[in-house]
Design an enzyme around this catalytic site. Structure first.
Site, PDB file in Angstrom:
ATOM      1  N   GLU A 290       0.912  -1.160   0.059  1.00  8.65           N
ATOM      2  CA  GLU A 290      -0.176  -0.061  -0.038  1.00  8.65           C
ATOM      3  C   GLU A 290       0.844   1.310   0.040  1.00  8.65           C
ATOM      4  OE1 GLU A 290      -2.087  -0.492   3.642  1.00  8.65           O
ATOM      5  OE2 GLU A 290      -3.452  -1.974   2.822  1.00  8.65           O
ATOM      6  N   CYS A 361      -1.097  33.391  12.038  1.00  9.16           N
ATOM      7  CA  CYS A 361      -0.809  33.961  13.264  1.00  9.16           C
ATOM      8  C   CYS A 361      -0.336  32.843  14.235  1.00  9.16           C
ATOM      9  CB  CYS A 361      -1.941  34.741  13.843  1.00  9.16           C
ATOM     10  SG  CYS A 361      -2.557  35.839  12.734  1.00  9.16           S
TER      11      CYS A 361
HETATM   12  N1  LLP Z   1      -1.343   1.691   4.609  1.00  9.13           N
HETATM   13  C1  LLP Z   1      -1.554   1.982   5.876  1.00  9.13           C
HETATM   14  C2  LLP Z   1      -2.501   1.114   6.576  1.00  9.13           C
HETATM   15  C3  LLP Z   1      -1.117   3.104   6.382  1.00  9.13           C
HETATM   16  O1  LLP Z   1      -1.497   3.570   7.561  1.00  9.13           O
HETATM   17  C4  LLP Z   1      -0.356   4.340   5.697  1.00  9.13           C
HETATM   18  C5  LLP Z   1       0.082   5.525   6.150  1.00  9.13           C
HETATM   19  C6  LLP Z   1       0.037   3.689   4.275  1.00  9.13           C
HETATM   20  C7  LLP Z   1      -0.411   2.649   3.942  1.00  9.13           C
HETATM   21  C8  LLP Z   1       0.707   4.698   3.361  1.00  9.13           C
HETATM   22  O2  LLP Z   1       2.011   4.586   4.050  1.00  9.13           O
HETATM   23  P1  LLP Z   1       3.188   5.599   2.881  1.00  9.13           P
HETATM   24  O3  LLP Z   1       3.448   4.755   1.856  1.00  9.13           O
HETATM   25  O4  LLP Z   1       2.603   6.847   2.662  1.00  9.13           O
HETATM   26  O5  LLP Z   1       4.368   5.830   4.133  1.00  9.13           O
HETATM   27  N2  LLP Z   1       1.123  11.995   8.004  1.00  9.13           N
HETATM   28  C9  LLP Z   1       2.317  11.685   7.897  1.00  9.13           C
HETATM   29  C10 LLP Z   1       2.234  10.196   7.147  1.00  9.13           C
HETATM   30  C11 LLP Z   1       1.213   9.245   7.885  1.00  9.13           C
HETATM   31  C12 LLP Z   1       1.069   7.904   7.261  1.00  9.13           C
HETATM   32  C13 LLP Z   1       0.120   7.320   7.713  1.00  9.13           C
HETATM   33  N3  LLP Z   1      -0.098   5.774   7.285  1.00  9.13           N
HETATM   34  C14 LLP Z   1       3.415  12.489   7.176  1.00  9.13           C
HETATM   35  O6  LLP Z   1       3.236  13.528   6.560  1.00  9.13           O
HETATM   36  O7  LLP Z   1       4.665  12.165   7.105  1.00  9.13           O
END
Ligand code: LLP
Length: 431
Positions: A290, A361
């Site tokens: 994913e 702000c």
């Molecule tokens: N699958 C699940 C169950 C997840 O919880 C996540 C991300 C992904 C896939 C995708 O992960 P990626 O390949 O994007 O690392 N807001 C944070 C990132 C939070 C990720 C949450 N879950 C940031 O800006 O770094």
């Protein structure tokens, strides 16, 4: 050194997807999210090719839409043969509005509401990833009422903490997501699922973290999950057929980041899966991953116009831009590092130390502190790189700031995929 997909033209302007960023800013205004569609598609194809090579097609990449979700992005990943991961009714609604086949949608989340579960079942979402026992029973209840069998997988905590320097196999029990292995909770959830008449347990899923650069924790997670699948077979006689390994592959924000080529990750994990399956005489499962950030992160950049430069001798140089934490909350949240360029003089030496500040702000509303860039003045154009993931998707209207538009660029042509918010949009729900 610029990333490969960016260029500087003869006028010294930064160019992305064949488009001059100065022209883009003139045409669409700033702040502006710009996404390089060619790069997104290239990365999608690399993932698809790896699946073909290492799993003989017995697997599919699932785009984690939380990284960047809008109708056009759903259409793009659909056309590249990806499945789609969602975690809310809103993401599901967006995907369906874009014509995404619900059979290829995977619904994650640690506290799906009753309404969301009902909505997903009514829409015939193909894969539900169950996080907890209460949810399991809700899905059973709704499935029974609808007289259908629902395909589910269980979210497992494999007990791997990938965010320590050397990953360790402890600690992750303390996570709000999924069923723990160590306590027997996961096995109990399997047995409970198998006993429910309207549920079909297709597999197990894990997600060990985000922005990870090591391959080892992913390999370890795959092995732990396969061992669990084998334990399930021994204990229940049921062979689950799907292994979903989640996302989390790191990208390059600055030179400090050294991402693993995705193909290496895919090769090593698949080798480990095949080896472990041979050892256990277990049939190789259908594999999902994913990825979110790694599909869109590096393809995005944000353009801002400089409003003022305040040089405080011996302290710092504040360069104020027309956006900030409302369009990129990642610095205030995680102190995330970004490369910053003077987009209209991208050929200028990066010998100026700037603290790029937003317009909210809040003293903490910064895009980057003490970053090296070409010396800017009011009216100049700034580009912050690698903002394609978790920027637009985490944007807010704090201070009633309108969210910027998103444009896709490809082969020299830009097109708007999310229009700029208007003041009218801001008061739409006010009574
Ligand atoms: N699958 C699940 C169950 C997840 O919880 C996540 C991300 C992904 C896939 C995708 O992960 P990626 O390949 O994007 O690392 N807001 C944070 C990132 C939070 C990720 C949450 N879950 C940031 O800006 O770094």
């Amino acid at each position: 050194m610029l990333p490969e997909h960016l260029k500087v033209n003869e006028e010294g302007h930064l160019v992305v997807g064949g488009c001059d960023t100065v022209d883009l800013a003139e045409q669409f205004g700033t702040p502006l999210y710009v996404m390089d569609e060619g790069l997104i598609r290239k990365i999608c194809r690399a993932y698809k090719d790896s699946f073909a090579m290492y799993y003989g097609g017995q697997g599919t990449p699932v785009y984690a839409s939380k990284a960047f979700c809008c109708k056009e992005m759903c259409r793009i990943v659909k056309s590249e043969g990806f499945d789609l991961e969602i975690v809310s009714g809103g993401e599901l609604y967006t995907a369906l509005a874009a014509g995404f086949d619900p059979a290829h949608i995977h619904f994650n989340g640690n506290n799906k509401t009753c309404e969301e579960i009902r909505y997903a079942l009514e829409q015939k979402v193909g894969h539900i990833l169950v996080d907890n026992i209460e949810e399991l029973h809700l899905i059973q209840k709704f499935s029974e009422v609808m007289n259908r069998v629902t395909t589910v997988s269980l979210r497992i905590k494999p007990g791997i903490d990938a965010h320590t320097h050397q990953f360790i196999r402890t600690g992750q029990i303390d996570s709000k997501f999924g069923f723990a292995l160590e306590t027997g909770e996961a096995m109990q959830a399997v047995q409970e699922t198998l006993a429910l008449p309207n549920l079909d347990l297709e597999g197990v899923q894990c997600h060990i973290g985000s922005q990870i650069f090591d391959i080892a924790p992913f390999v370890e997670a795959a092995k732990v999950m396969l061992q669990f699948m084998q334990d399930v077979r021994e204990k229940t006689g049921v062979t689950v057929r799907v292994l979903d390994l989640g996302g989390g592959f790191g990208i390059r924000y600055t030179d400090a980041d050294q991402p693993v080529p995705y193909n290496d990750y895919m090769r090593e994990v698949s080798t480990a899966i095949h080896k472990k399956c041979r050892e256990l005489s277990f049939p190789v499962p259908y594999v999902y991953i994913e990825p979110g950030r790694s599909v869109v992160g590096e393809a995005g950049l944000t353009l801002y116009t400089v409003g003022s430069v305040k040089e405080i001798p011996g302290v710092r140089n504040y360069v104020a831009v027309d956006g900030g934490m409302t369009d990129n909350p990642r610095y205030i949240l995680y102190q995330s590092a970004y490369d910053v360029l003077l987009a209209n003089h991208a050929d200028r030496a990066p010998d100026y130390t700037a603290t790029v500040a937003g317009r909210c702000c809040e003293s903490g509303d910064l895009i980057q502190e003490n970053v090296k860039m070409g010396k800017p003045k009011a009216g100049d154009l700034i580009a912050v790189l690698s903002t394609g993931a978790y920027n637009y998707s985490m944007a807010s209207n704090y201070n009633r700031v309108c969210r910027p538009p998103v444009i896709m660029v490809r082969g020299g042509s830009p097109r708007v995929v999310v229009r700029r918010e208007s003041y009218e949009d801001l008061i739409r729900n006010d009574l």
